[in-house]
Scaffold this motif. Structure first.
Motif, short mmCIF file in Angstrom:
data_model
loop_
_atom_site.label_atom_id
_atom_site.label_comp_id
_atom_site.label_asym_id
_atom_site.label_seq_id
_atom_site.Cartn_x
_atom_site.Cartn_y
_atom_site.Cartn_z
N ASP A 62 0.81 -1.22 0.00
CA ASP A 62 0.00 0.00 0.00
C ASP A 62 0.84 1.26 0.00
OD1 ASP A 62 -2.33 -1.43 -0.04
OD2 ASP A 62 -2.84 -1.08 2.07
N ASP A 63 1.96 1.23 0.74
CA ASP A 63 2.75 2.46 0.89
C ASP A 63 3.84 2.63 -0.18
OD1 ASP A 63 4.49 0.50 1.72
OD2 ASP A 63 5.00 1.46 3.62
N ALA A 64 3.79 1.80 -1.23
CA ALA A 64 4.77 1.95 -2.32
C ALA A 64 4.60 3.33 -2.97
CB ALA A 64 4.59 0.86 -3.36
N VAL A 65 5.72 4.03 -3.15
CA VAL A 65 5.68 5.32 -3.85
C VAL A 65 5.43 5.06 -5.33
CG1 VAL A 65 7.09 7.30 -4.58
CG2 VAL A 65 7.20 6.47 -2.20
N VAL A 66 4.47 5.77 -5.90
CA VAL A 66 4.20 5.64 -7.33
C VAL A 66 4.22 7.02 -7.97
CG1 VAL A 66 2.81 3.56 -7.03
CG2 VAL A 66 1.66 5.77 -7.13
N TYR A 67 4.56 7.01 -9.26
CA TYR A 67 4.53 8.23 -10.06
C TYR A 67 3.54 8.02 -11.19
CZ TYR A 67 8.78 9.53 -7.60
OH TYR A 67 9.68 9.83 -6.62
N PHE A 68 2.56 8.93 -11.26
CA PHE A 68 1.64 8.91 -12.38
C PHE A 68 2.14 9.99 -13.33
CE2 PHE A 68 -2.50 9.26 -14.59
CZ PHE A 68 -2.70 7.92 -14.84
N CYS A 69 2.68 9.52 -14.46
CA CYS A 69 3.43 10.40 -15.36
C CYS A 69 2.60 10.75 -16.60
CB CYS A 69 4.72 9.69 -15.80
SG CYS A 69 5.71 9.08 -14.42
N TYR A 70 2.05 11.95 -16.61
CA TYR A 70 1.26 12.41 -17.76
C TYR A 70 2.18 12.77 -18.92
CZ TYR A 70 -2.63 12.82 -14.47
OH TYR A 70 -3.61 12.55 -13.54
N GLU A 71 3.21 13.52 -18.62
CA GLU A 71 4.24 13.88 -19.58
C GLU A 71 5.41 14.45 -18.79
OE1 GLU A 71 4.64 17.40 -20.12
OE2 GLU A 71 2.67 18.28 -20.21
N LYS A 72 6.44 14.87 -19.49
CA LYS A 72 7.72 15.21 -18.85
C LYS A 72 7.59 16.21 -17.70
CE LYS A 72 12.48 16.22 -20.10
NZ LYS A 72 13.41 16.04 -21.20
N TYR A 73 6.71 17.18 -17.82
CA TYR A 73 6.62 18.20 -16.77
C TYR A 73 5.31 18.11 -15.98
CZ TYR A 73 10.57 20.03 -19.32
OH TYR A 73 11.80 20.14 -19.92
N GLN A 74 4.65 16.98 -16.07
CA GLN A 74 3.34 16.83 -15.44
C GLN A 74 3.28 15.44 -14.80
OE1 GLN A 74 0.53 18.46 -14.07
NE2 GLN A 74 0.73 19.66 -15.93
N ILE A 75 3.79 15.37 -13.57
CA ILE A 75 3.87 14.08 -12.86
C ILE A 75 3.37 14.27 -11.44
CG2 ILE A 75 5.45 12.31 -11.96
CD1 ILE A 75 7.19 12.74 -14.43
N VAL A 76 2.60 13.30 -10.97
CA VAL A 76 2.07 13.33 -9.62
C VAL A 76 2.65 12.15 -8.86
CG1 VAL A 76 0.00 13.20 -8.19
CG2 VAL A 76 -0.07 14.45 -10.37
N GLU A 77 3.19 12.43 -7.68
CA GLU A 77 3.68 11.38 -6.80
C GLU A 77 2.59 11.06 -5.78
OE1 GLU A 77 6.55 11.32 -2.99
OE2 GLU A 77 7.57 11.96 -4.83
N THR A 78 2.38 9.78 -5.53
CA THR A 78 1.44 9.40 -4.47
C THR A 78 1.83 8.01 -3.98
OG1 THR A 78 -0.89 9.35 -3.83
CG2 THR A 78 -0.36 8.45 -6.01
#
Length: 159
Positions: free
Chosen positions: A99-115
């Motif tokens: 559950d606590d694994a860090v993930v990156y949702f990468c839309y494009e090079k300058y648009q990334i959300v970490e959760t």
């Protein structure tokens, strides 16, 4: 690699997490961290591509366009449209991260959300208001997901 973040209230796409039909808890919002341009670029260059800035521009040598990177293609649109909040079964079967694994949702090079993985699982529909080829990765795990505008997604392993 330490990252810097855009305050949630200043994030230009924050509306996707404030949608009345898909409420995101305050606890989860606190764990949805948009990266600054510089941090997003570092993540993209390291784990996605150091040549191409977004999915439609991937070229030879970028792992996401290698045929053998992706094991299966499935459909996400019907699950997204349903009243059930559950992610498609094939994703849950493919990705067994803590559950606590860090993930990156990468839309494009300058648009990334970490959760975190559990936050993404609970709120995956919100992330997909933008569906132009985003890739979900976790630095500590090899599995990857790519969502396509045609309502399909690919399950794979990053190179």
């Amino acid at each position: 690699m330490s990252h810097s973040y855009i305050p949630f209230d200043l994030y230009k796409r924050k509306w996707i997490f404030n949608h009345k039909d898909l409420p995101v808890s305050d606890d989860d919002k606190a764990l949805i961290k948009p990266l600054t341009d510089k941090s997003a670029m570092e993540v993209w260059d390291k784990w996605i591509s150091n040549k191409s800035s977004r999915a439609e521009l991937f070229e030879k040598g970028d792992w996401p366009i290698k045929q053998d990177a992706w094991a299966a293609t499935e459909h996400w649109q019907s699950a997204w449209d349903s009243n059930d909040n559950a992610m498609p079964e094939a994703i849950i079967a493919h990705i067994q991260w803590p559950d606590d694994a860090v993930v990156y949702f990468c839309y494009e090079k300058y648009q990334i959300v970490e959760t975190r993985w559990d936050v993404f699982v609970r709120n995956w529909k919100c992330f997909l208001f933008f569906d132009d080829g985003p890739i979900l990765i976790s630095p500590k795990h090899k599995q990857a997901l790519m969502f396509l505008q045609n309502g399909q997604y690919k399950l794979g392993v990053r190179g």
